[in-house]
Design a protein around this motif. Structure first.
Motif, short mmCIF file in Angstrom:
data_model
loop_
_atom_site.label_atom_id
_atom_site.label_comp_id
_atom_site.label_asym_id
_atom_site.label_seq_id
_atom_site.Cartn_x
_atom_site.Cartn_y
_atom_site.Cartn_z
N VAL A 133 19.71 14.17 -12.11
CA VAL A 133 20.40 12.60 -12.38
C VAL A 133 19.66 12.08 -13.32
N ALA A 134 20.17 11.38 -14.19
CA ALA A 134 19.68 10.40 -14.82
C ALA A 134 19.19 9.03 -14.38
N LEU A 135 18.17 9.09 -13.83
CA LEU A 135 17.57 8.06 -12.96
C LEU A 135 17.34 6.90 -14.03
N ARG A 136 17.89 5.94 -13.65
CA ARG A 136 17.36 4.63 -14.48
C ARG A 136 16.13 4.14 -14.01
N GLY A 137 15.70 4.31 -12.87
CA GLY A 137 14.32 4.00 -12.56
C GLY A 137 13.77 4.27 -11.02
N ALA A 138 12.70 3.91 -10.90
CA ALA A 138 12.37 4.23 -9.42
C ALA A 138 11.63 2.88 -8.74
N VAL A 139 11.81 2.53 -7.80
CA VAL A 139 11.14 1.41 -6.86
C VAL A 139 10.16 2.20 -5.94
N ILE A 140 8.99 1.90 -6.08
CA ILE A 140 7.98 2.27 -4.98
C ILE A 140 7.56 1.33 -4.14
N VAL A 141 7.75 1.56 -2.73
CA VAL A 141 7.46 0.76 -1.44
C VAL A 141 6.32 1.19 -0.95
N SER A 142 5.56 0.08 -0.62
CA SER A 142 3.87 0.41 -0.01
C SER A 142 3.71 -0.61 0.77
N THR A 143 2.88 -0.27 1.88
CA THR A 143 2.18 -1.43 2.65
C THR A 143 0.92 -1.82 2.00
N PRO A 144 0.22 -2.89 2.36
CA PRO A 144 -0.88 -3.32 1.64
C PRO A 144 -2.26 -2.48 1.61
N GLN A 145 -2.39 -1.59 2.94
CA GLN A 145 -3.69 -0.98 3.28
C GLN A 145 -3.92 0.10 1.89
N ASP A 146 -5.06 0.38 2.07
CA ASP A 146 -5.72 1.26 1.01
C ASP A 146 -5.11 2.90 0.92
N VAL A 147 -5.00 3.28 2.42
CA VAL A 147 -4.49 4.39 2.48
C VAL A 147 -2.88 4.65 2.10
N ALA A 148 -2.23 3.62 2.34
CA ALA A 148 -0.86 3.53 1.72
C ALA A 148 -0.59 3.48 0.30
N LEU A 149 -1.66 2.81 -0.22
CA LEU A 149 -1.45 2.48 -1.69
C LEU A 149 -1.96 3.72 -2.62
N LEU A 150 -3.08 4.56 -1.95
CA LEU A 150 -3.23 5.79 -2.43
C LEU A 150 -2.26 6.63 -2.43
N ASP A 151 -1.28 6.81 -1.70
CA ASP A 151 -0.13 7.61 -1.85
C ASP A 151 0.90 7.05 -2.88
N ALA A 152 1.03 5.66 -2.80
CA ALA A 152 1.82 5.08 -3.68
C ALA A 152 1.59 5.23 -5.02
N ARG A 153 0.44 5.24 -5.31
CA ARG A 153 -0.29 5.63 -6.65
C ARG A 153 0.21 7.17 -6.90
N ARG A 154 0.16 7.99 -6.10
CA ARG A 154 0.74 9.27 -6.20
C ARG A 154 2.21 9.29 -6.97
N GLY A 155 2.84 8.52 -6.06
CA GLY A 155 4.40 8.45 -6.42
C GLY A 155 4.59 8.01 -7.61
N ILE A 156 3.73 6.82 -7.93
CA ILE A 156 4.08 6.28 -9.52
C ILE A 156 3.74 7.31 -10.57
N ARG A 157 2.86 8.06 -10.22
CA ARG A 157 2.10 9.05 -11.22
C ARG A 157 3.31 10.31 -11.59
N MET A 158 3.75 10.58 -10.48
CA MET A 158 4.87 11.88 -10.31
C MET A 158 6.10 11.40 -11.28
N PHE A 159 6.49 10.12 -11.08
CA PHE A 159 7.65 9.51 -11.66
C PHE A 159 7.63 9.44 -13.30
N GLU A 160 6.30 9.06 -13.49
CA GLU A 160 5.75 9.15 -14.85
C GLU A 160 5.67 10.44 -15.54
N LYS A 161 5.34 11.58 -14.67
CA LYS A 161 5.18 12.93 -15.29
C LYS A 161 6.73 13.28 -15.58
N VAL A 162 7.78 13.05 -14.68
CA VAL A 162 9.03 13.43 -15.02
C VAL A 162 9.70 12.69 -16.02
#
Length: 370
Positions: free
Chosen positions: A241-270
Motif C-alpha cells: 500500500v502506498a501509505l501516505r503516513g503513520a500516526v503513532i499513539v502512545s501513553t505518557p509513561q516511559d515504558v510505552a514511549l520506548l515501544d512508540a520509539r521503535r514504531g517510529i523507527r520502523m516506519f522510517e526504515k520502510v
C-alpha cells in the motif's frame, strides 16, 4: 496449481495464461494461495475480470483456503520490427537482469490517502483513537474508509456498534457502512468468540483480501487500525500500500514511549512518513468533580516527539465518556460532539488531513512498473 490456471485464457491473444507467460510467481502455503499475473500497464483495467477468474479457479483446488491474485505490470511489448537486441554495451543492467520478479501492483489504488494508526505496544487506546479520527474525518465531508488490520484482536465491530455480516456481490465483499464510514474487519466475518489461531501467511492473506476483494469504491482517505508492534502486518502494509503516513499513539509513561520509539523507527526504515505522535490517556478527569490527575505522567509523548524530530499532534484525556461511548458503539466525536474530548479528536484529525493531503481520489491506478 499452474495446470489449473492453464485452463484460463488471455482474452486478447486467446492463449492460455501459463503458456503466454502471464503467470509469474505462485505461492502456496498453509492453504493460502497468491498468484502474480503479469500484464502490460495499459491493459491493467481491462484485465480485472481475468484476475477475478484466477482467484475463482484457484479457490476450487482441493486444500485451498483462500486465494489472492494481483496484477503486476511490465512495459508494453515492442512493436514488430523494433530493436529487441537489448541495451547498448556498457549500459547498466535492467531491473530484471538478475532474475528479479516484478513487484506486485499496489493495493487500494482508488484511495487518495492511506493513513496507518499504529502503536509500539497494546493497551494504549490506539483503536479508540483510530475510530474517532476516522469519524472526525467523515464529519468534514470526506469519503472515509476504516480498515481493522488487527486480525488477532479485531475491535471495530464493538466500537462501531456493528455486528452484521457483510454482504457479497459476485466475487466482491460489500463493506459495512456506519457513522459515515465504510468499514471492514475480520471481526465482521467470524464469530466474536472465535480465536484466530492462524499462522502468519494466513493472516497476511486475510489482510490482503480485505484490501483487494472489498468493494471500497473511491475514497478520499482510509484510516488503518494497525495491530500493536512492528511485525508482519506493518511490513505487508508498507510493501503493498502506498501509505501516505503513520500516526503513532502512545501513553505518557516511559515504558510505552520506548515501544512508540521503535514504531517510529520502523516506519522510517520502510520509508513511510511519520505524521506525528499522539499522547493518549494524557490525564484523567474525574467525572464527578472534573479534577485532573496525571496518573500516567504527562508530557512524555511531547518530549519524545521533539527528541525524535516528529510533530506532536496533541493529547487526549482518559475520561469515562470516551470509554462508555466506545463500549456502546458510538464514538465520542459522534455521541458528544460538543465535548472537549470530541474537540481534541477533531483538532488532531484536522492536522493529520492538513499534513497528509490527498491526490484526487480515483485518478487512476498506480501500477508499479519496473
Amino acid at each position: 496449481m499452474r495446470a489449473t490456471l492453464a485452463g484460463l485464457r488471455d482474452p486478447v491473444s486467446g492463449r492460455d495464461i501459463v503458456s503466454a507467460g502471464m503467470v509469474g510467481g505462485v505461492s502456496v502455503r498453509d492453504g493460502m494461495v497468491q498468484v502474480e499475473i503479469a500484464v502490460p500497464r495499459e491493459r491493467a483495467r481491462e484485465m480485472e475480470p481475468l484476475r477475478i477468474a484466477v482467484e475463482t479457479a484457484a479457490k476450487k483446488v482441493p486444500g485451498v483456503i483462500s486465494a489472492t491474485a494481483v496484477l503486476t505490470a511490465h512495459r508494453a511489448t515492442p512493436p514488430e520490427g523494433a530493436n529487441r537486441a537489448g541495451p547498448p554495451p556498457g549500459s547498466p543492467p535492467g531491473p530484471h537482469a538478475h532474475g528479479e520478479r516484478p513487484r506486485p501492483a499496489m493495493l487500494l489504488q482508488d484511495v487518495g490517502a492511506v493513513i496507518a494508526v499504529a502503536s509500539g505496544k497494546g493497551g494504549v487506546g490506539k483503536s479508540t483513537t483510530a475510530v474517532n479520527l476516522a469519524v472526525a474525518l467523515a464529519q468534514k465531508g470526506l469519503r472515509v474508509g476504516l480498515l481493522d488490520a488487527d486480525i488477532y484482536g479485531p475491535s471495530l465491530p464493538q466500537m462501531l456498534g456493528a455486528h452484521e455480516k457483510p454482504q457479497a456481490q459476485g466475487n466482491r465483499i460489500i463493506p459495512i457502512s456506519r457513522w459515515g464510514l465504510k468499514a471492514m474487519s475480520i471481526g465482521f466475518l467470524v464469530d466474536q468468540e472465535t480465536p484466530m489461531i492462524w499462522r502468519g501467511p494466513m493472516v497476511m492473506g486475510a489482510l490482503e483480501q480485505m484490501m483487494s476483494q472489498v468493494e471500497w469504491g473511491t475514497l478520499d482517505v482510509m484510516v488503518v487500525d494497525m495491530p500493536p508492534g512492528t511485525g508482519d502486518t506493518q511490513l505487508t502494509m508498507s510493501q503493498r500500500v502506498a501509505l501516505r503516513g503513520a500516526v503513532i499513539v502512545s501513553t505518557p509513561q516511559d515504558v510505552a514511549l520506548l515501544d512508540a520509539r521503535r514504531g517510529i523507527r520502523m516506519f522510517e526504515k520502510v520509508n513511510v512518513p511519520v505524521l506525528g505522535l499522539v499522547e493518549n490517556m494524557s490525564y484523567f478527569c474525574c467525572p464527578n468533580c472534573n479534577h485532573r490527575s496525571e496518573i500516567f505522567g504527562h508530557g512524555g509523548a511531547r518530549a519524545e516527539a521533539e527528541r525524535l524530530g516528529v510533530e506532536f499532534l496533541g493529547e487526549l484525556p482518559l475520561t469515562l465518556s470516551i470509554r462508555e461511548h466506545s463500549d456502546e458503539g458510538r464514538p465520542v466525536v459522534l455521541a458528544a460532539p460538543e465535548s472537549a474530548e470530541a474537540a481534541a479528536y477533531r483538532a488532531i484529525a484536522d492536522r493529520i488531513w492538513d499534513k497528509a493531503g490527498a491526490r484526487p481520489a480515483g485518478s487512476g491506478p498506480r501500477i508499479v512498473v519496473e
